[in-house]
Write a protein that holds these residues in place. Structure first.
Motif, PDB file in Angstrom:
ATOM      1  N   ALA A  42     -57.513 -20.099 -44.067  1.00 35.20           N
ATOM      2  CA  ALA A  42     -56.802 -18.956 -43.486  1.00 35.20           C
ATOM      3  C   ALA A  42     -57.307 -18.652 -42.080  1.00 35.20           C
ATOM      4  N   SER A  43     -58.537 -19.013 -41.802  1.00 38.66           N
ATOM      5  CA  SER A  43     -59.143 -18.727 -40.502  1.00 38.66           C
ATOM      6  C   SER A  43     -58.684 -19.663 -39.395  1.00 38.66           C
ATOM      7  N   VAL A  44     -57.948 -20.706 -39.758  1.00 35.24           N
ATOM      8  CA  VAL A  44     -57.495 -21.683 -38.760  1.00 35.24           C
ATOM      9  C   VAL A  44     -56.292 -21.130 -38.011  1.00 35.24           C
ATOM     10  N   TYR A  45     -56.422 -21.066 -36.704  1.00 35.73           N
ATOM     11  CA  TYR A  45     -55.304 -20.634 -35.870  1.00 35.73           C
ATOM     12  C   TYR A  45     -54.359 -21.815 -35.647  1.00 35.73           C
ATOM     13  N   PRO A  46     -53.040 -21.566 -35.697  1.00 37.35           N
ATOM     14  CA  PRO A  46     -52.115 -22.649 -35.372  1.00 37.35           C
ATOM     15  C   PRO A  46     -52.215 -22.991 -33.877  1.00 37.35           C
ATOM     16  N   SER A  47     -51.725 -24.158 -33.527  1.00 38.64           N
ATOM     17  CA  SER A  47     -51.743 -24.555 -32.121  1.00 38.64           C
ATOM     18  C   SER A  47     -50.980 -23.539 -31.288  1.00 38.64           C
ATOM     19  N   ASP A  48     -51.460 -23.337 -30.080  1.00 31.51           N
ATOM     20  CA  ASP A  48     -50.764 -22.441 -29.163  1.00 31.51           C
ATOM     21  C   ASP A  48     -49.429 -23.080 -28.795  1.00 31.51           C
ATOM     22  N   PHE A  49     -48.484 -22.282 -28.395  1.00 30.24           N
ATOM     23  CA  PHE A  49     -47.162 -22.802 -28.085  1.00 30.24           C
ATOM     24  C   PHE A  49     -46.866 -22.612 -26.590  1.00 30.24           C
ATOM     25  N   PRO A  50     -46.028 -23.469 -26.032  1.00 31.91           N
ATOM     26  CA  PRO A  50     -45.706 -23.394 -24.604  1.00 31.91           C
ATOM     27  C   PRO A  50     -45.118 -22.035 -24.231  1.00 31.91           C
ATOM     28  N   GLY A  51     -45.575 -21.515 -23.133  1.00 34.45           N
ATOM     29  CA  GLY A  51     -45.057 -20.241 -22.643  1.00 34.45           C
ATOM     30  C   GLY A  51     -45.713 -19.015 -23.244  1.00 34.45           C
ATOM     31  N   ASN A  52     -46.670 -19.202 -24.129  1.00 37.29           N
ATOM     32  CA  ASN A  52     -47.334 -18.059 -24.745  1.00 37.29           C
ATOM     33  C   ASN A  52     -48.163 -17.319 -23.698  1.00 37.29           C
ATOM     34  N   THR A  53     -47.941 -16.030 -23.583  1.00 40.61           N
ATOM     35  CA  THR A  53     -48.710 -15.222 -22.630  1.00 40.61           C
ATOM     36  C   THR A  53     -49.754 -14.362 -23.335  1.00 40.61           C
ATOM     37  N   TYR A  54     -49.721 -14.360 -24.672  1.00 40.97           N
ATOM     38  CA  TYR A  54     -50.687 -13.566 -25.430  1.00 40.97           C
ATOM     39  C   TYR A  54     -52.028 -14.289 -25.443  1.00 40.97           C
ATOM     40  N   ARG A  55     -53.070 -13.567 -25.108  1.00 38.67           N
ATOM     41  CA  ARG A  55     -54.418 -14.128 -25.130  1.00 38.67           C
ATOM     42  C   ARG A  55     -55.049 -13.811 -26.480  1.00 38.67           C
ATOM     43  N   ARG A  56     -55.355 -14.844 -27.226  1.00 38.77           N
ATOM     44  CA  ARG A  56     -55.946 -14.659 -28.553  1.00 38.77           C
ATOM     45  C   ARG A  56     -57.350 -14.073 -28.438  1.00 38.77           C
ATOM     46  N   THR A  57     -57.609 -13.098 -29.304  1.00 34.57           N
ATOM     47  CA  THR A  57     -58.898 -12.394 -29.251  1.00 34.57           C
ATOM     48  C   THR A  57     -59.914 -12.936 -30.258  1.00 34.57           C
ATOM     49  N   ARG A  59     -60.065 -11.832 -33.279  1.00 32.37           N
ATOM     50  CA  ARG A  59     -60.306 -10.777 -34.273  1.00 32.37           C
ATOM     51  C   ARG A  59     -59.800 -11.162 -35.654  1.00 32.37           C
ATOM     52  N   LEU A  60     -58.610 -11.760 -35.699  1.00 26.37           N
ATOM     53  CA  LEU A  60     -58.037 -12.131 -36.989  1.00 26.37           C
ATOM     54  C   LEU A  60     -58.933 -13.146 -37.689  1.00 26.37           C
ATOM     55  N   LYS A  61     -59.394 -14.130 -36.966  1.00 23.08           N
ATOM     56  CA  LYS A  61     -60.276 -15.154 -37.534  1.00 23.08           C
ATOM     57  C   LYS A  61     -61.574 -14.534 -38.050  1.00 23.08           C
ATOM     58  N   ALA A  62     -62.125 -13.616 -37.288  1.00 24.83           N
ATOM     59  CA  ALA A  62     -63.395 -12.978 -37.658  1.00 24.83           C
ATOM     60  C   ALA A  62     -63.238 -11.996 -38.827  1.00 24.83           C
ATOM     61  N   GLY A  63     -62.010 -11.570 -39.116  1.00 26.07           N
ATOM     62  CA  GLY A  63     -61.786 -10.559 -40.150  1.00 26.07           C
ATOM     63  C   GLY A  63     -61.704 -11.081 -41.572  1.00 26.07           C
ATOM     64  N   VAL A  74     -62.569 -13.664 -57.627  1.00 24.88           N
ATOM     65  CA  VAL A  74     -62.920 -13.777 -56.220  1.00 24.88           C
ATOM     66  C   VAL A  74     -61.861 -13.029 -55.411  1.00 24.88           C
ATOM     67  N   ALA A  75     -62.315 -12.330 -54.387  1.00 21.85           N
ATOM     68  CA  ALA A  75     -61.407 -11.617 -53.493  1.00 21.85           C
ATOM     69  C   ALA A  75     -61.441 -12.300 -52.131  1.00 21.85           C
ATOM     70  N   VAL A  76     -60.258 -12.624 -51.624  1.00 22.48           N
ATOM     71  CA  VAL A  76     -60.126 -13.192 -50.290  1.00 22.48           C
ATOM     72  C   VAL A  76     -59.167 -12.286 -49.536  1.00 22.48           C
ATOM     73  N   GLY A  77     -59.549 -11.890 -48.348  1.00 19.37           N
ATOM     74  CA  GLY A  77     -58.686 -11.006 -47.577  1.00 19.37           C
ATOM     75  C   GLY A  77     -59.116 -10.919 -46.135  1.00 19.37           C
ATOM     76  N   ASN A  78     -58.469 -10.025 -45.425  1.00 20.78           N
ATOM     77  CA  ASN A  78     -58.752  -9.828 -44.013  1.00 20.78           C
ATOM     78  C   ASN A  78     -58.769  -8.337 -43.728  1.00 20.78           C
ATOM     79  N   VAL A  79     -59.774  -7.887 -43.007  1.00 21.33           N
ATOM     80  CA  VAL A  79     -59.945  -6.467 -42.726  1.00 21.33           C
ATOM     81  C   VAL A  79     -59.195  -6.010 -41.477  1.00 21.33           C
ATOM     82  N   VAL A  80     -58.648  -6.925 -40.721  1.00 20.17           N
ATOM     83  CA  VAL A  80     -57.944  -6.560 -39.483  1.00 20.17           C
ATOM     84  C   VAL A  80     -56.629  -5.879 -39.845  1.00 20.17           C
ATOM     85  N   ASP A  81     -56.342  -4.759 -39.184  1.00 24.46           N
ATOM     86  CA  ASP A  81     -55.194  -3.932 -39.566  1.00 24.46           C
ATOM     87  C   ASP A  81     -53.839  -4.633 -39.456  1.00 24.46           C
ATOM     88  N   TYR A  82     -53.684  -5.594 -38.587  1.00 25.10           N
ATOM     89  CA  TYR A  82     -52.395  -6.269 -38.426  1.00 25.10           C
ATOM     90  C   TYR A  82     -52.312  -7.599 -39.184  1.00 25.10           C
TER      91      TYR A  82
END
Length: 127
Positions: A42-57, A59-63, A74-82
């Motif tokens: 779940a922590s793996v980010y997909p490849s960035d896509f052409p034209g993306n202007t959002y800068r990844r922080t 946070r999602l990976k760390a959450g 076992v509980a698996v989850g993410n604490v990031v609000d989004y």
């Protein structure tokens, strides 16, 4: 008349095999492995896509977390609000399109492997 005699060594072996199948000695170990695997995937980010202007922080990976909880689970989850909109059941189509994996699908895939691991371990114990 039928007489059955048990060798004490056989009884100790049977007792050891039975104890090995108790949840705290058996299933918990596999659940913990599966939880960590799902968290890692779940922590793996997909490849960035052409034209993306959002800068990844990051946070999602760390959450992401994976922890054993009471009742042999076992509980698996993410604490990031989004996180639910990106990888949860409320995932928006944009994130699906960009390759974000849903937590539920990762868990469903892992359940198949978990069942096979448990079955193989039981077969080894009872041979």
């Amino acid at each position: 008349m039928v007489t059955i005699e048990w060798d004490p060594a056989d009884l100790r072996g049977l007792n050891s095999a039975l104890l090995a199948t108790m949840p705290e000695n058996f299933i918990d170990q596999d659940l913990e492995i599966s939880g960590k695997k799902v968290k890692r995937e779940a922590s793996v980010y997909p490849s960035d896509f052409p034209g993306n202007t959002y800068r990844r922080t990051g946070r999602l990976k760390a959450g992401w977390y994976s922890r054993m909880v009471q009742g042999h689970a076992v509980a698996v989850g993410n604490v990031v609000d989004y996180s639910d909109w990106v990888q949860g059941d409320a995932q928006i189509e944009l994130h699906t399109y960009h390759g974000w994996r849903r937590l539920r699908s990762l868990i469903e895939e892992e359940l198949d492997y978990l069942a096979k691991r448990i079955e193989a371990r039981l077969e080894r114990i009872w041979r």
